[in-house]
Design a protein around this motif. Sequence first.
Motif, PDB file in Angstrom:
ATOM      1  N   SER A 150      18.921  -5.454  -8.815  1.00  0.00           N
ATOM      2  CA  SER A 150      17.648  -5.344  -9.520  1.00  0.00           C
ATOM      3  C   SER A 150      16.581  -4.872  -8.550  1.00  0.00           C
ATOM      4  CB  SER A 150      17.233  -6.701 -10.112  1.00  0.00           C
ATOM      5  OG  SER A 150      16.862  -7.597  -9.074  1.00  0.00           O
ATOM      6  N   THR A 151      15.429  -4.529  -9.100  1.00  0.00           N
ATOM      7  CA  THR A 151      14.342  -4.069  -8.243  1.00  0.00           C
ATOM      8  C   THR A 151      13.824  -5.193  -7.348  1.00  0.00           C
ATOM      9  OG1 THR A 151      12.746  -4.524 -10.018  1.00  0.00           O
ATOM     10  CG2 THR A 151      13.612  -2.276  -9.843  1.00  0.00           C
ATOM     11  N   ALA A 152      14.161  -6.417  -7.669  1.00  0.00           N
ATOM     12  CA  ALA A 152      13.744  -7.545  -6.833  1.00  0.00           C
ATOM     13  C   ALA A 152      14.582  -7.643  -5.561  1.00  0.00           C
ATOM     14  CB  ALA A 152      13.844  -8.848  -7.622  1.00  0.00           C
ATOM     15  N   SER A 153      15.705  -6.930  -5.517  1.00  0.00           N
ATOM     16  CA  SER A 153      16.582  -7.016  -4.340  1.00  0.00           C
ATOM     17  C   SER A 153      16.838  -5.637  -3.730  1.00  0.00           C
ATOM     18  CB  SER A 153      17.905  -7.681  -4.711  1.00  0.00           C
ATOM     19  OG  SER A 153      18.535  -6.998  -5.786  1.00  0.00           O
ATOM     20  N   ILE A 154      15.796  -4.797  -3.708  1.00  0.00           N
ATOM     21  CA  ILE A 154      15.908  -3.481  -3.083  1.00  0.00           C
ATOM     22  C   ILE A 154      16.157  -3.656  -1.591  1.00  0.00           C
ATOM     23  CG2 ILE A 154      14.539  -1.466  -2.385  1.00  0.00           C
ATOM     24  CD1 ILE A 154      13.351  -1.496  -5.212  1.00  0.00           C
ATOM     25  N   TYR A 155      17.145  -2.943  -1.071  1.00  0.00           N
ATOM     26  CA  TYR A 155      17.507  -3.095   0.333  1.00  0.00           C
ATOM     27  C   TYR A 155      17.414  -1.806   1.141  1.00  0.00           C
ATOM     28  CZ  TYR A 155      22.089  -1.032  -0.827  1.00  0.00           C
ATOM     29  OH  TYR A 155      23.087  -0.190  -1.239  1.00  0.00           O
ATOM     30  N   HIS A 156      17.193  -0.658   0.477  1.00  0.00           N
ATOM     31  CA  HIS A 156      17.176   0.586   1.246  1.00  0.00           C
ATOM     32  C   HIS A 156      16.258   1.604   0.586  1.00  0.00           C
ATOM     33  CE1 HIS A 156      18.715   3.306   4.297  1.00  0.00           C
ATOM     34  NE2 HIS A 156      18.885   4.236   3.378  1.00  0.00           N
ATOM     35  N   VAL A 157      15.603   2.397   1.440  1.00  0.00           N
ATOM     36  CA  VAL A 157      14.756   3.482   0.969  1.00  0.00           C
ATOM     37  C   VAL A 157      15.057   4.714   1.820  1.00  0.00           C
ATOM     38  CG1 VAL A 157      12.835   2.780   2.483  1.00  0.00           C
ATOM     39  CG2 VAL A 157      12.375   4.212   0.482  1.00  0.00           C
ATOM     40  N   ALA A 158      15.009   5.876   1.197  1.00  0.00           N
ATOM     41  CA  ALA A 158      15.236   7.146   1.883  1.00  0.00           C
ATOM     42  C   ALA A 158      14.228   8.162   1.381  1.00  0.00           C
ATOM     43  CB  ALA A 158      16.660   7.638   1.640  1.00  0.00           C
ATOM     44  N   ILE A 159      14.114   9.271   2.088  1.00  0.00           N
ATOM     45  CA  ILE A 159      13.181  10.336   1.719  1.00  0.00           C
ATOM     46  C   ILE A 159      13.983  11.536   1.227  1.00  0.00           C
ATOM     47  CG2 ILE A 159      11.338  11.849   2.535  1.00  0.00           C
ATOM     48  CD1 ILE A 159      10.843   9.823   4.791  1.00  0.00           C
ATOM     49  N   TYR A 160      13.613  12.066   0.065  1.00  0.00           N
ATOM     50  CA  TYR A 160      14.335  13.228  -0.452  1.00  0.00           C
ATOM     51  C   TYR A 160      14.039  14.439   0.426  1.00  0.00           C
ATOM     52  CZ  TYR A 160      16.335  16.598  -3.672  1.00  0.00           C
ATOM     53  OH  TYR A 160      17.111  17.581  -4.219  1.00  0.00           O
ATOM     54  N   ALA A 161      15.128  15.114   0.866  1.00  0.00           N
ATOM     55  CA  ALA A 161      14.998  16.241   1.797  1.00  0.00           C
ATOM     56  C   ALA A 161      15.294  17.584   1.155  1.00  0.00           C
ATOM     57  CB  ALA A 161      15.928  16.026   2.987  1.00  0.00           C
ATOM     58  N   GLY A 162      15.506  17.603  -0.164  1.00  0.00           N
ATOM     59  CA  GLY A 162      15.848  18.841  -0.851  1.00  0.00           C
ATOM     60  C   GLY A 162      17.340  19.091  -0.867  1.00  0.00           C
ATOM     61  N   ASP A 163      17.791  19.957  -1.772  1.00  0.00           N
ATOM     62  CA  ASP A 163      19.206  20.337  -1.880  1.00  0.00           C
ATOM     63  C   ASP A 163      20.127  19.136  -2.035  1.00  0.00           C
ATOM     64  OD1 ASP A 163      18.587  23.077  -1.574  1.00  0.00           O
ATOM     65  OD2 ASP A 163      18.590  22.878   0.602  1.00  0.00           O
ATOM     66  N   SER A 164      19.665  18.133  -2.783  1.00  0.00           N
ATOM     67  CA  SER A 164      20.451  16.925  -3.059  1.00  0.00           C
ATOM     68  C   SER A 164      20.783  16.134  -1.809  1.00  0.00           C
ATOM     69  CB  SER A 164      21.744  17.283  -3.809  1.00  0.00           C
ATOM     70  OG  SER A 164      21.449  17.874  -5.055  1.00  0.00           O
ATOM     71  N   ASN A 165      19.931  16.238  -0.792  1.00  0.00           N
ATOM     72  CA  ASN A 165      20.100  15.472   0.436  1.00  0.00           C
ATOM     73  C   ASN A 165      18.929  14.528   0.642  1.00  0.00           C
ATOM     74  OD1 ASN A 165      22.547  16.705   1.376  1.00  0.00           O
ATOM     75  ND2 ASN A 165      21.350  18.509   1.950  1.00  0.00           N
ATOM     76  N   VAL A 166      19.167  13.501   1.445  1.00  0.00           N
ATOM     77  CA  VAL A 166      18.100  12.580   1.822  1.00  0.00           C
ATOM     78  C   VAL A 166      18.031  12.487   3.332  1.00  0.00           C
ATOM     79  CG1 VAL A 166      18.393  11.227  -0.288  1.00  0.00           C
ATOM     80  CG2 VAL A 166      19.557  10.499   1.815  1.00  0.00           C
ATOM     81  N   LEU A 167      16.881  12.126   3.826  1.00  0.00           N
ATOM     82  CA  LEU A 167      16.684  11.821   5.236  1.00  0.00           C
ATOM     83  C   LEU A 167      16.414  10.335   5.311  1.00  0.00           C
ATOM     84  CD1 LEU A 167      14.537  13.871   7.740  1.00  0.00           C
ATOM     85  CD2 LEU A 167      14.525  11.383   7.770  1.00  0.00           C
ATOM     86  N   HIS A 168      17.155   9.622   6.140  1.00  0.00           N
ATOM     87  CA  HIS A 168      16.981   8.168   6.176  1.00  0.00           C
ATOM     88  C   HIS A 168      17.478   7.576   7.488  1.00  0.00           C
ATOM     89  CE1 HIS A 168      21.305   7.014   4.646  1.00  0.00           C
ATOM     90  NE2 HIS A 168      21.342   8.056   5.426  1.00  0.00           N
ATOM     91  N   ALA A 169      17.104   6.311   7.713  1.00  0.00           N
ATOM     92  CA  ALA A 169      17.652   5.496   8.792  1.00  0.00           C
ATOM     93  C   ALA A 169      18.680   4.582   8.144  1.00  0.00           C
ATOM     94  CB  ALA A 169      16.538   4.688   9.463  1.00  0.00           C
ATOM     95  N   PRO A 170      19.980   4.853   8.306  1.00  0.00           N
ATOM     96  CA  PRO A 170      20.987   4.196   7.466  1.00  0.00           C
ATOM     97  C   PRO A 170      21.262   2.728   7.766  1.00  0.00           C
ATOM     98  CG  PRO A 170      21.928   6.085   8.664  1.00  0.00           C
ATOM     99  CD  PRO A 170      20.528   5.891   9.142  1.00  0.00           C
ATOM    100  N   ARG A 171      21.657   2.412   9.016  1.00  0.00           N
ATOM    101  CA  ARG A 171      22.044   1.042   9.347  1.00  0.00           C
ATOM    102  C   ARG A 171      22.293   0.936  10.845  1.00  0.00           C
ATOM    103  NH1 ARG A 171      26.290   3.315   6.527  1.00  0.00           N
ATOM    104  NH2 ARG A 171      25.668   2.241   4.630  1.00  0.00           N
ATOM    105  N   THR A 172      22.435  -0.288  11.331  1.00  0.00           N
ATOM    106  CA  THR A 172      22.706  -0.526  12.742  1.00  0.00           C
ATOM    107  C   THR A 172      23.939   0.257  13.196  1.00  0.00           C
ATOM    108  OG1 THR A 172      21.719  -2.732  12.693  1.00  0.00           O
ATOM    109  CG2 THR A 172      23.265  -2.280  14.468  1.00  0.00           C
ATOM    110  N   GLY A 173      23.812   0.895  14.345  1.00  0.00           N
ATOM    111  CA  GLY A 173      24.902   1.692  14.874  1.00  0.00           C
ATOM    112  C   GLY A 173      24.827   3.148  14.491  1.00  0.00           C
ATOM    113  N   ARG A 174      23.916   3.494  13.574  1.00  0.00           N
ATOM    114  CA  ARG A 174      23.729   4.884  13.154  1.00  0.00           C
ATOM    115  C   ARG A 174      22.353   5.374  13.588  1.00  0.00           C
ATOM    116  NH1 ARG A 174      27.186   5.890   8.735  1.00  0.00           N
ATOM    117  NH2 ARG A 174      29.131   4.748   9.121  1.00  0.00           N
ATOM    118  N   ASN A 175      22.147   6.673  13.427  1.00  0.00           N
ATOM    119  CA  ASN A 175      20.861   7.287  13.770  1.00  0.00           C
ATOM    120  C   ASN A 175      20.173   7.829  12.528  1.00  0.00           C
ATOM    121  OD1 ASN A 175      21.455   6.850  16.480  1.00  0.00           O
ATOM    122  ND2 ASN A 175      22.346   8.886  16.745  1.00  0.00           N
ATOM    123  N   VAL A 176      18.886   8.083  12.627  1.00  0.00           N
ATOM    124  CA  VAL A 176      18.163   8.775  11.562  1.00  0.00           C
ATOM    125  C   VAL A 176      18.879  10.093  11.317  1.00  0.00           C
ATOM    126  CG1 VAL A 176      15.989   9.837  10.873  1.00  0.00           C
ATOM    127  CG2 VAL A 176      15.978   7.698  12.185  1.00  0.00           C
TER     128      VAL A 176
END
Length: 355
Positions: A309-335
């Motif tokens: 539900s919207t009460a338990s949102i855990y992630h946000v990303a930015i739309y980068a065009g062409d059906s892609n997103v730009l985001h900081a995914p999780r520990t151990g990964r990079n933007v």
Amino acid sequence: MKVLIGAVAAVAGLLLVAVVGLVSIVLVDDDDAQASETASGGEGLHGVPEEFRSWILKADAACDQPAMTPALLAAQLYQESKFKTSPAEATSSAGAQGPAQFLPSTFATWGRDDDGSGETSLWDIGDAVMAQGRMMCSLINSAKNSGISGDVRRLALAGYNAGWGRVIEFHGVPPKDWSGGETYNYVKIIMSTMHRYEGPELLEVSGSGAGAKALRRAATQLGIPYSYGGGSPNGPDTGSCDGVNGYLNGRCSALTTVGFDCSSLVQYAYWPSTHLPRTAAAQYGATSHHPVSRSQLKPGDLLFWSHGSTASIYHVAIYAGDSNVLHAPRTGRNVSIAPLTSAMPEEDYVGATRP
């Protein structure tokens, strides 16, 4: 002269030497954390502060030595000063000054008024980086023609740190037992960390408006590590662990990782024109009055994922065009840039909004 790669966006960022050897194994999927405010390839570049990027690329382009790369200059700058530019943070006990750590006497040889400010200063980013590039280019050329065996980049770095005379004296990089291993370790660290600044994920951002501007700003952070609770409107920063999130290989990596989590990256992207709140859930709450369907997505729109539900949102990303997103995914990964359909579990997708 090399061809200067004209990527519109690349990364800015910093990595602590203490965590250079971290193995990227994800043990825990991290949700967002509340945090207080604080602020490939041989020709490519990412992982550097935006204000340094163009000068590093320009310094590299001005050098006719193939061994010179933007990543080499970036790794060297981080080792010299961690991209710091203030006298309090970038003055060594030996009297070296500025982001490229020049002695004033050495800078007098290599420095120019490259930024057109009317003053040649080792504290100016442009002047310092271009001087660094000129000196390294000359040292690489000297190494190539010296007859000394070994990687010319290693020899040039040793010359930058200890003086070319020492390279000649030792017929290579000074050994580990010379001067407490300073030059030996200097060369070793830069050569081992250089790859982290290689190979940008190119992102062409067209158009104007708040969304496009935010996406461009976020794109300067491509390659910066995820740090749970880290980051702010001022840039990447170390984070924290909460007993569940922020851990890598059984230890709290967030405490020593300079980076962003998903929502601090979004907050950074839109700051200062739009002051979004700190967490993904709060950002959804602040923008949900302007929902956007998938068919109407524009660069800069925010996308959200939730555990039910919207009460338990855990992630946000930015739309980068062409059906892609730009985001900081999780520990151990990079933007990074990822397909919208696989950036996070498809079934967790809540929707998109436009700040």
